[in-house]
Design a protein around this motif. Structure first.
Motif, PDB file in Angstrom:
ATOM      1  N   SER A  22       0.831  -1.213   0.000  1.00 45.23           N
ATOM      2  CA  SER A  22       0.000   0.000   0.000  1.00 45.23           C
ATOM      3  C   SER A  22       0.862   1.258   0.000  1.00 45.23           C
ATOM      4  O   SER A  22       0.474   2.282  -0.550  1.00 45.23           O
ATOM      5  N   LYS A  23       2.033   1.170   0.602  1.00 45.21           N
ATOM      6  CA  LYS A  23       2.938   2.333   0.647  1.00 45.21           C
ATOM      7  C   LYS A  23       3.567   2.610  -0.722  1.00 45.21           C
ATOM      8  O   LYS A  23       3.871   3.752  -1.037  1.00 45.21           O
ATOM      9  N   SER A  38      -2.606   3.669   3.615  1.00 40.32           N
ATOM     10  CA  SER A  38      -1.553   2.792   4.161  1.00 40.32           C
ATOM     11  C   SER A  38      -1.425   2.934   5.677  1.00 40.32           C
ATOM     12  O   SER A  38      -0.960   2.012   6.347  1.00 40.32           O
TER      13      SER A  38
END
Length: 130
Positions: A22-23, A38
């Motif tokens: 997600s980052k 995130s």
């Protein structure tokens, strides 16, 4: 308690690639996913790590203290001494301490702690309290 800890460990291990993905996600809504969404996984990671180490703690207290500590870290992003800036230049430093203060992050901290609390409460009720 052993089964509870194993499940918590499994979720914790799963959160690492999910959080990193997600980052570094690239695609639609990339900025939002990388910088806001995130944070939900960040909060959950810390909650599951604490519970893995101290499994008898109440999920509610874990959620509360993780929120307090990560919120303090968020406010520390306003402080830019050279030693913290040097830490923030590393990958781990950026992931743990962050780089930019954003008021909106607190919403995602609350969401992450709420989701983590629900999951931990459910797991504890099923595997520890029964």
């Amino acid at each position: 308690m052993k089964t509870y800890r194993r499940i918590v460990f499994g979720i914790l291990i799963a959160l690492i690639p999910i959080g990193l993905a997600s980052k570094y996600y690239q695609g639609p809504l990339e900025f939002w996913v990388n910088n806001s969404f995130s944070s939900i996984f960040y909060e959950m990671f810390w909650m599951f790590l604490v519970v893995l180490i101290l499994p008898r703690l109440s999920p509610g207290w874990v959620a509360f203290w993780v929120f307090v500590v990560t919120s303090a870290l968020e406010f520390m992003q306003l402080w830019k001494p050279p030693f913290l800036q040097a830490i923030r230049e590393t990958l781990i430093g950026r992931l743990v301490l962050g780089t930019t203060f954003v008021w909106g992050d607190f919403l995602y901290y609350v969401l992450g702690c709420a989701i983590g609390w629900l999951v931990l409460r459910t797991l504890k009720a099923k595997w520890v309290n029964s």
